[in-house]
Design an enzyme around this catalytic site. Structure first.
Site, short mmCIF file in Angstrom:
data_model
loop_
_atom_site.label_atom_id
_atom_site.label_comp_id
_atom_site.label_asym_id
_atom_site.label_seq_id
_atom_site.Cartn_x
_atom_site.Cartn_y
_atom_site.Cartn_z
N ASP A 251 0.83 -1.21 0.00
CA ASP A 251 0.00 0.00 0.00
C ASP A 251 0.86 1.26 0.00
OD1 ASP A 251 -1.29 -2.30 1.15
OD2 ASP A 251 -2.93 -1.02 1.79
N ASP A 283 -6.13 7.30 -1.54
CA ASP A 283 -6.94 7.49 -0.33
C ASP A 283 -6.05 7.66 0.90
OD1 ASP A 283 -9.47 7.52 -1.44
OD2 ASP A 283 -9.73 5.36 -1.27
N ARG A 284 -6.65 8.24 1.94
CA ARG A 284 -5.97 8.52 3.21
C ARG A 284 -4.94 9.63 3.05
NH1 ARG A 284 -8.72 6.48 7.64
NH2 ARG A 284 -9.22 4.30 7.37
N ASN A 312 -8.54 -2.77 -2.44
CA ASN A 312 -9.92 -2.45 -2.04
C ASN A 312 -10.21 -0.95 -2.10
OD1 ASN A 312 -8.14 -2.47 0.40
ND2 ASN A 312 -9.98 -1.70 1.41
N HIS A 313 -9.17 -0.12 -2.09
CA HIS A 313 -9.38 1.32 -2.18
C HIS A 313 -9.44 1.83 -3.61
CE1 HIS A 313 -9.44 3.16 1.88
NE2 HIS A 313 -8.96 1.98 2.20
N ARG A 409 -12.89 -6.86 9.39
CA ARG A 409 -13.22 -5.64 8.65
C ARG A 409 -14.70 -5.55 8.31
NH1 ARG A 409 -8.30 -3.61 6.32
NH2 ARG A 409 -6.60 -5.11 6.45
N HIS A 436 -2.40 -4.75 2.37
CA HIS A 436 -3.71 -4.53 2.98
C HIS A 436 -3.70 -4.24 4.48
CE1 HIS A 436 -8.03 -4.67 2.88
NE2 HIS A 436 -8.19 -5.88 3.37
#
Length: 508
Positions: A251, A283-284, A312-313, A409, A436
């Site tokens: 990530d 993201d983030r 997943n993002h 999750r 992840h």
């Protein structure tokens, strides 16, 4: 507060996920137990204040095991699970707190927050409505209800006006020739329609100076990379020449300056220095646009030596919540944000290195006997579903114990060493690499060395204090070598700067 008892709100709005606890029915609690549990809870609170959420969870769990009758203990642990993105566990704890005390308002907030984070806005709205009715003069409660209600109405409107099967492509509607380049633009330019190494070097320098790539070139990269991904299979096979290096990164999450540091440590991508980036590029972090155009640029420059897996993002719901959608709209426009969704739908779901190492973002599957051919046949041009092969590849996580468990999750599954061993044997593989999850050293080896996690965003969200890492392999050997590194400074733009306003409001 008694109004809550009259509301038709289910205490279990999602399927239960077993969060760790030693609680039992009808416990006999002594005064000594109560005092010890309260001391443990206070210690957990201190860890929470210091943002050591994992330690907070440990001590909240000890408090619950000592005295499992206090709703606040579950409510506090639910909040800590939210902070560590364990939304399934957070839901379970919120539901348990409400079983113990239907008037415990924080539990409604926690459950709503978990459902919001999972994109289950209608369920969240029920809880916000309950709190608003219980406290009609509470402005904060009313604000949360109004924000969630807006999202529910917007999604309903979008669904009503869209016809998925006949939806026209954003890419097909874009005319590059009609786009002009501003005379004041001094950044890198794509010459003769081709990405070059000089363009990429200039782009990295341009981004370091916090400047945008011209809109026309940005659109060109997106259109070209979409065509390239459309030509690739769902599972991409990779060969590494003997004694040649190959690098796998986890990530990145919009941390552009840490991405630059990877290239400083390990060299820029090239035909002799190939890379695989294993999902969650955006993201983030608040430099996601810079990250994704850098990665897409290198993909176009070295299509057979630079690989990208979907995370997943790389989905519209995650992007709308965690910042990427807002960042693209801020730096470009809404049309480009929609185009990104189209491009992400074509990202490969996993890669197989030398027919021995399978690399995916999340993990293994909720059912046995999944084959590589099953993965190859998986339809990927869509938003990730809530179950099935595609969902598990993007969302699942390993666990130390054997067997399978519901995901912490709330999406995907948790799988044990026996599941990993069986899958590898069934498909004649040596081990898997996945990402992840934040890891303190940037990586973790589990399941007798057969399941490796790599996470490449150090000091995740500027709060976690973790190292990042990447893995290097050599052709003919495939023994993983790990390189860990610390975060580097970045401009004073906070993570989640472009996220939906309600995300900061909920504290997740």
């Amino acid at each position: 507060l008694l109004m809550l008892s009259n509301m038709e709100i289910s205490g279990n709005q999602n399927s239960e996920v077993s969060a760790p606890t030693g609680a039992s029915d009808g416990p006999d609690i002594t005064q000594s137990n109560k005092e010890e549990a309260d001391t443990l809870k206070e210690k957990a609170n201190e860890y929470f204040k210091d943002k050591d959420f994992n330690q907070a969870i440990t001590f909240y769990t000890l408090a619950i095991e000592t005295n499992p009758t206090i709703a606040a203990y579950y409510g506090n642990r639910s909040f800590a699970y939210l902070k560590t993105e364990c939304y399934g566990y957070a839901l379970t704890d919120a539901n348990k707190a409400l079983e113990l005390d239907r008037t415990y308002l924080k539990a409604y907030y926690r459950r709503a927050s978990a459902n919001m984070a999972l994109g289950k806005f209608k369920l969240a709205l029920k809880d916000f409505e309950a709190v608003s009715k219980a406290k009609p003069n509470d402005k904060d409660a009313k604000k949360k209800y109004d924000e969630c209600n807006k999202i529910v109405k917007r999604l309903a409107f979008e669904k009503a006006i869209s016809v998925e099967d006949n939806k026209s492509s954003i890419a097909d509607s874009i005319n590059l020739e009609s786009m002009t380049i501003d005379d004041s633009y001094q950044g890198p330019k794509i010459e003769n329609g081709k990405i070059t190494m000089q363009f990429m070097k200039d782009l990295l320098e341009h981004y370091k100076n916090q400047k945008n790539l011209d809109k026309r070139y940005a659109y060109q990269i997106l259109l070209d990379v979409k065509k390239l991904f459309q030509e690739q299979p769902t599972l991409v096979d990779i060969s590494i020449p003997k004694d040649k290096k190959f690098t796998v990164c986890g990530d990145i999450h919009g941390q552009f300056y840490d991405l630059l540091n990877i290239f400083e440590l390990n060299g820029l991508p090239s035909e002799d220095n190939p890379y695989l980036f294993n999902g969650d590029f955006v993201d983030r972090g608040s430099f996601s646009v810079e990250c994704i155009f850098t990665l897409f640029g290198f993909k176009l420059l070295f299509p057979k030596h630079f690989y990208m897996s979907r995370g997943n993002h790389e989905s519209s719901t995650m992007n709308q919540m965690y910042g990427f959608d807002g960042e693209v709209k801020s730096k470009y426009n809404a049309q480009m944000a929609d185009l990104f969704t189209e491009v992400y739908n074509w990202l490969p779901l996993c890669h197989c290195i030398e027919k021995k190492v399978l690399v995916m973002h999340g993990g293994l599957f909720a059912k046995d006997d999944v084959t590589l051919d099953d993965i190859r046949k998986e339809e990927r041009n869509r938003q990730p579903p809530d179950s099935g092969i595609m969902c598990d590849l993007l969302w699942s996580d390993p666990q130390p114990q054997c067997g399978r468990s519901p995901s912490k999750r709330g999406v995907g599954v948790q799988f044990g060493p026996d599941i990993t061993k069986k899958f590898l044997q069934h498909n004649q593989l040596d081990y898997i690499i996945r990402s992840h999850e934040v890891k303190q050293d940037g990586y973790e080896v589990m399941h007798d060395g057969k399941c490796i996690t790599v996470f490449s965003a150090p000091n995740y969200c500027d709060t976690m204090g973790n190292q990042g890492a990447f893995i290097t392999l050599k052709g003919g050997d495939l023994t993983p070598k790990f390189t860990s590194y610390r975060a580097v400074p970045h401009p004073k733009v906070k993570p989640m700067a472009y996220a939906n306003s309600w995300m900061s409001m909920l504290g997740v």
